[in-house]
Scaffold this active site. Structure first.
Site, PDB file in Angstrom:
ATOM      1  N   CYS A 108       0.836  -1.205   0.000  1.00  0.00           N
ATOM      2  CA  CYS A 108       0.000   0.000   0.000  1.00  0.00           C
ATOM      3  C   CYS A 108       0.870   1.255   0.000  1.00  0.00           C
ATOM      4  O   CYS A 108       1.500   1.569  -0.994  1.00  0.00           O
ATOM      5  CB  CYS A 108      -0.972  -0.043   1.180  1.00  0.00           C
ATOM      6  SG  CYS A 108      -2.321   1.132   1.038  1.00  0.00           S
ATOM      7  N   HIS A 217      -3.460  -5.607   1.358  1.00  0.00           N
ATOM      8  CA  HIS A 217      -2.697  -5.830   2.583  1.00  0.00           C
ATOM      9  C   HIS A 217      -2.644  -7.298   2.995  1.00  0.00           C
ATOM     10  O   HIS A 217      -3.524  -7.756   3.726  1.00  0.00           O
ATOM     11  CB  HIS A 217      -3.335  -5.038   3.726  1.00  0.00           C
ATOM     12  CG  HIS A 217      -3.184  -3.567   3.588  1.00  0.00           C
ATOM     13  ND1 HIS A 217      -2.278  -2.833   4.312  1.00  0.00           N
ATOM     14  CD2 HIS A 217      -3.813  -2.674   2.789  1.00  0.00           C
ATOM     15  CE1 HIS A 217      -2.352  -1.552   3.975  1.00  0.00           C
ATOM     16  NE2 HIS A 217      -3.292  -1.438   3.056  1.00  0.00           N
ATOM     17  N   GLU A 219      -0.784  -8.519   5.224  1.00  0.00           N
ATOM     18  CA  GLU A 219      -0.556  -8.616   6.681  1.00  0.00           C
ATOM     19  C   GLU A 219      -1.858  -8.579   7.470  1.00  0.00           C
ATOM     20  O   GLU A 219      -1.863  -8.861   8.665  1.00  0.00           O
ATOM     21  CB  GLU A 219       0.425  -7.532   7.139  1.00  0.00           C
ATOM     22  CG  GLU A 219      -0.162  -6.141   7.386  1.00  0.00           C
ATOM     23  CD  GLU A 219      -0.465  -5.367   6.104  1.00  0.00           C
ATOM     24  OE1 GLU A 219      -0.507  -5.983   5.018  1.00  0.00           O
ATOM     25  OE2 GLU A 219      -0.697  -4.142   6.201  1.00  0.00           O
TER      26      GLU A 219
END
Ligand code: ADP
Lengths: 251, 610, 83, 83
Positions: A108, A217, A219
């Site tokens: 990002c 994302h 994560e």
């Protein structure tokens, strides 16, 4: 603050982690938001997260680096524009371009910093609908030959989290053609293009495949219960991929 | 005297003592005659311009709770020992703190930013989030989530789109940039909110017990520091009479009536404060919200054990034309004030430099019991800080059940009388259900929640569209909290006592159905003018109802906010007590999402309750 | 094609977070000559055909109502640019 | 105080989502004279003291390196404005 209990998402390696011995740097810029999340993902993948501060100049001998998401410098001026000039970025740019080809992942805002740094081509502009968007997003892994995608199969569809305001990937036609011809499109949006990105591109790599940037994302999809649809953990593969790369293996 | 000292016609304490008959613009600053006379009595002389500025903002309804204080007491009185057992910090501090066990504590609070959000929806709502988050930081906590109960005018009114889209974008723009997941809220459309939207914001934070910080300045010789953004003319547009401190005819310079938020500055401020807490580098800390430095200095000093001495020219300014009174009143965002012991000064400065946060040392804690503010060494404020911060006027406003209340309650819908309109067949029933589901107040809210980051932090276990938001606090044990906010202005309009209770019951149920044990309540009481006995009755009844219900359910109110004068002309909004309930889950893995699960085929459906 | 340029700036008394962040970054890059930066917007409106006084008047109106937020911004310039 | 104005516009070949949204909104507000709108940025740099050629050169450099991204934007103007 007591140290026996990590405050929400504090960086402290879980006991027994780091089996691979790999140390993965996570850079914090002023305004970075997902650094704790990236560190958690690294830990869950079995490596040791190392906090790197934007103003420092030592990479602390890390084996790979993650530029996490967020709004560095508020995304003021242009997303990633000011962070790109941090002292730590000069070190990362050199290490990524060196013979050692340090693996670097930009998520990002990290992806935006990588394009502003010219480690990756193209740029990001405002989403075509002009709004911030947060949703569970399906991606197709287009290339599993990069440092960060080896644990996926080419063509595999994964569901991770997308959240951004300036996520529309653009580059001129020549660059886009070259990216496709060289297999450097790492991820594509599937089902719906959430921001108007050219050719549905969600992530790309550099020529050597050690530098990867993606808008969504991974994560945020590493722990069942806290990711897409309360269950998804499809993002973990990104972090285990780099460990495999580091020990020289492939899937 | 230096040229600097003469930049303004400084009204010193000395000067005030010798010029008792100077006309002061107390009325323009919103003070009543009796209040002004009270100030003169307290000081034994006329106030200086700077003192007048401080008293006027601190004695405003917003800061002093002068109309609601007598009623709010019930929240502190109707509590049992059992209810207090997990309350680590109660009402009165920036936010209440509740014990979660295992050494963890949680703090949460809800506040309004209604009228700024009508004037400039994006910035008004954004700074609403900013303000409530600073309240949470000032308790020593790491903020972990936000929520946003919203109420706007009729969905088809031309102005609603402006206010609604602006406010939602502002909440997202600010909250997303802070890295705080938005875990829930409300969206209600009703024409009573047309000229008076309600933009309430909730923030929740967590900390270890030993990290709890309070807003007090103790320890003679400790240093007072202001850090964060520079002070500008924000929010004093309405008080431009102060632009000329000597109250002569010189023209006031331009003062912005709205504040622009800088979420990046606030994010840095959060990290910087957490680093200060980690190193135990501050003795006391206070955020700057409404009433800015007036509030921070007088509250820190009056909660402490002594006094405070401050040199106002040390304040870093964004606008060098600000006068002392304006500096005291400025509502510039993203600022904090702290008390630091001399041995920690260097370490404090190192943290500021690391995060590139501007700071300036303003003065120190004294043992005089007085708050003394100087301008280039000349005293412009010399007050007992308690008279500014805590001992302001309190009113027993008259209230009475409105004459129209009976008629309102009698105006009911009886199916038997209006029978013709009721769905009779399966098809009609289906159509009615579809119509209901498509109505603005019932339909899908994902167009809002998709603009908010619900994942950041990696600890969000439930968020929209679930009944409650759930956040994991401890990654090892799974300890977590659940939160819900609710209100129903129409119910409260019909019966404010029961309406407030219903709001509590709904939020309580939402938290319970998520699998959490409800533990604490925060509330934002949005009402019309307290000078209207009808409205005052609604407020009194709501507080009585809510406090009775809290006692009944065994959950204490740990903090909240009162927002009055929400009306257009003489038409008040519906009484809107927004109630937030916080609950605890020993392990968030056991939370219950709402809605049918894909894997639930063949399972039984029960309807519980009466 | 002739264009109408509309320049909009944050009001001087209003905080400009973007300008503030840029001012902070400039000296780190060796640009030390600047005391302040404010960031505003520049709009270029293209017109098919001639730019009459009526068109310019529309541009001025649009500048005040749609292109700027009068609560926090000023329209500092509306002018015709030929190239 | 004299200022240096730097104007940055999205490259012509790049679709500008903000400009596009404005083009769509204008006719709804009765502004029908405009065929296209592009939204760029205007920076005002203030200088303490005199604006020398060296200062102007710094501004040009800052415009190319920090204030614009050459992949998507052009610096269309760097000039001194007095008021
Ligand atoms: N303004 C808002 N901000 C964040 N979440 C919201 C907002 N409005 C509604 N929501 C969320 O959307 C979901 C549905 O809201 P609502 O229809 O009010 O639920 P219910 O009727 O069950 O109370 C809930 O999870 C609620 O928290």
């Amino acid at each position: 603050m007591s140290s026996e209990f990590p405050l929400i998402g504090d960086f402290s390696p879980a006991p027994g982690a780091a089996l691979s011995g790999a140390r993965i740097g996570v850079v914090t810029f002023p305004g970075t938001l997902d650094d704790r999340d990236a560190a958690r993902a690294v830990r869950l993948a079995g490596a040791e997260p190392v906090a790197l501060w934007h103003a420092d100049e030592s990479l602390q001998d890390v084996d790979a680096v993650i530029l996490p998401g967020g709004f560095s410098y508020g995304d003021y001026l242009r997303a990633g524009a000011i962070a790109r000039f941090a002292p730590m970025m000069s070190k990362i740019i050199d290490a990524a371009n060196s013979d050692a080809k340090l693996p670097v992942l930009g998520i990002c805002n990290g992806f935006q910093i990588l394009t502003e740094s010219h480690l990756l081509p193209g740029s990001m502009i405002k989403n075509d609908h002009l709004k911030f968007i947060c949703r569970d997003q399906v991606l197709r892994v287009e290339n599993n030959a990069t440092a960060w995608t080896s644990q996926y199969a080419t063509g595999q569809e994964i569901s991770i989290v997308l959240k951004n305001q300036d996520g529309q990937y653009i580059a001129d036609e020549k660059t886009l053609d070259a990216l496709e011809a060289e297999g450097r499109v790492a991820f594509r949006y599937v089902g719906w293009n959430p921001n108007g990105s050219r050719r549905d591109i969600a992530g790309i790599s550099n020529e050597a495949g050690n530098v990867v940037g993606l808008m969504p994302h991974p994560e945020h999809a590493v722990e069942a219960g806290y990711g897409p649809d309360h269950t998804g953990t499809d993002g973990l593969g990104i972090f285990t991929s780099v460990l495999t790369t580091l020990v020289g293996g492939t899937k | 005297m230096t040229a600097e000292a003469h930049k303004f016609n400084i009204d010193t304490v000395e000067h005030a003592a010798t010029t008792p008959d100077t006309e002061l613009p107390w009325a323009e600053l919103g003070l009543k005659q009796n209040e002004f006379e009270e100030i003169v009595k307290l000081l034994g002389r006329r106030p200086t311009a700077a003192e007048l500025a401080m008293y006027s903002v601190m004695w405003s309804e917003h800061c002093s709770y002068k109309s609601s204080k007598n009623h709010l007491r019930q929240f502190g009185e109707k509590v049992t020992e059992e209810m207090k057992k997990d309350m680590l910090v109660g009402i009165g501090e920036n936010a209440g703190v509740t014990n979660l066990g295992d050494g963890w504590a949680v703090t949460f609070k809800i506040e309004s930013h209604n009228s700024p959000s009508f004037v400039e929806p994006y910035q008004g709502a954004a700074t609403g989030i900013g303000g409530i988050v600073r309240d949470i930081i000032s308790m020593g906590a790491r903020p972990v989530a936000v929520m946003d109960p919203l109420r706007f005018g009729a969905i088809d009114h031309p102005d609603t789109a402006r206010v609604m889209h602006g406010a939602v974008a502002g909440i997202g723009g600010y909250g997303n940039s802070l890295g705080l997941p938005n875990i829930g809220g409300e969206m209600v459309f009703d024409s009573v909110y047309q000229g008076n939207p309600l933009v309430n914001a909730l923030a929740v934070g967590v900390m270890r017990h030993e990290d709890i910080r309070l807003a007090n300045a103790s320890g003679k010789g400790n240093k007072v520091v202001l850090f964060g953004a520079r002070t500008g003319g924000d929010g004093i547009g309405g008080a431009s009479v102060l632009a000329s401190e000597s109250f002569d005819d010189s023209k006031p310079s331009k003062r912005p009536a709205v504040q622009v938020g800088d979420p990046f500055a606030e994010k840095v401020l959060i990290e910087c404060c957490l680093e200060l807490f980690k190193g135990s580098l501050v003795e006391g800390i206070q955020d700057l919200g409404a009433a800015g430095i007036s509030c921070a200095t007088s509250e820190l000093a009056s909660n402490g054990d002594g006094g405070m001495q401050v040199e106002l020219t040390s304040v870093l300014l964004r606008d060098p034309t600000l006068t002392p009174g304006e500096i005291l009143m400025s509502e510039s965002q993203e600022r904090m004030m702290a008390v630091v012991s001399p041995e920690n000064v260097a370490a404090f400065e190192a943290v500021m430099e690391k995060w590139a946060v501007e700071y300036s040392w303003l003065g120190e804690v004294t043992d005089t019991g007085r708050l003394i503010i100087t301008w280039n060494g000349e005293t412009i404020v010399d007050v007992d800080p308690r008279t500014v911060a805590h001992e302001g006027p309190v009113y027993d406003r008259p209230y009475a059940r409105p004459e129209w209340q009976d008629a309102l309650q009698a105006d009911t819908f009886r199916a038997s009388e209006a029978g013709a309109g009721l769905p009779a067949t399966g098809g009609e029933l289906k159509a009615a259900v579809l119509e209901l589901m498509a109505s603005p107040n019932m339909c899908d809210k994902s167009w809002i929640t998709n603009q908010y980051d619900r994942y950041v932090g990696g600890n969000t276990a439930l968020s929209a569209p679930d009944d409650a938001g759930v956040i994991r606090v401890d990654e090892e044990t799974g300890l977590g909290v659940a939160l819900s906010t609710d209100a129903n202005g129409r119910y409260s309009f019909l019966d404010p006592y029961t309406g407030a209770q219903l709001a509590l019951a709904e939020a309580y149920r939402n938290v319970a159905t998520a699998g959490a044990v409800p533990m604490a309540v925060s509330d934002c009481l949005n009402f019309g003018s307290p000078e209207d006995p009808d409205v005052m009755w609604q407020l009194a009844e709501s507080i009585r109802g809510l406090s009775d219900a809290c006692m009944e359910l065994g959950v204490p109110v740990t903090g909240g906010n009162v927002s009055l004068y929400n009306q257009t002309g003489s038409t008040p909004i519906h009484p809107s007590p927004v109630v937030a309930v916080l609950g605890k889950l020993d392990d968030v893995a056991r939370r219950t999402p709402s809605g049918w699960r894909n894997d639930a085929d063949g399972q039984a459906i029960y309807l519980l309750g009466t | 094609m002739p264009r109408i340029v509309v320049d909009v700036m944050p009001k001087p008394e209003i905080l400009d977070p973007q300008g503030k962040a840029i001012v902070g970054a400039l000296p780190r890059l060796g640009f030390d000559a600047f005391a302040g930066v404010r960031q505003g917007k520049r709009f270029e409106l293209t017109v098919e055909g001639e730019i009459t006084e009526a068109v310019l008047e529309q541009a001025r109106n649009a500048a005040e109502t749609l292109l700027s937020n009068p609560v926090i911004e000023d329209v500092v310039n509306v002018e015709v640019v030929a190239d």
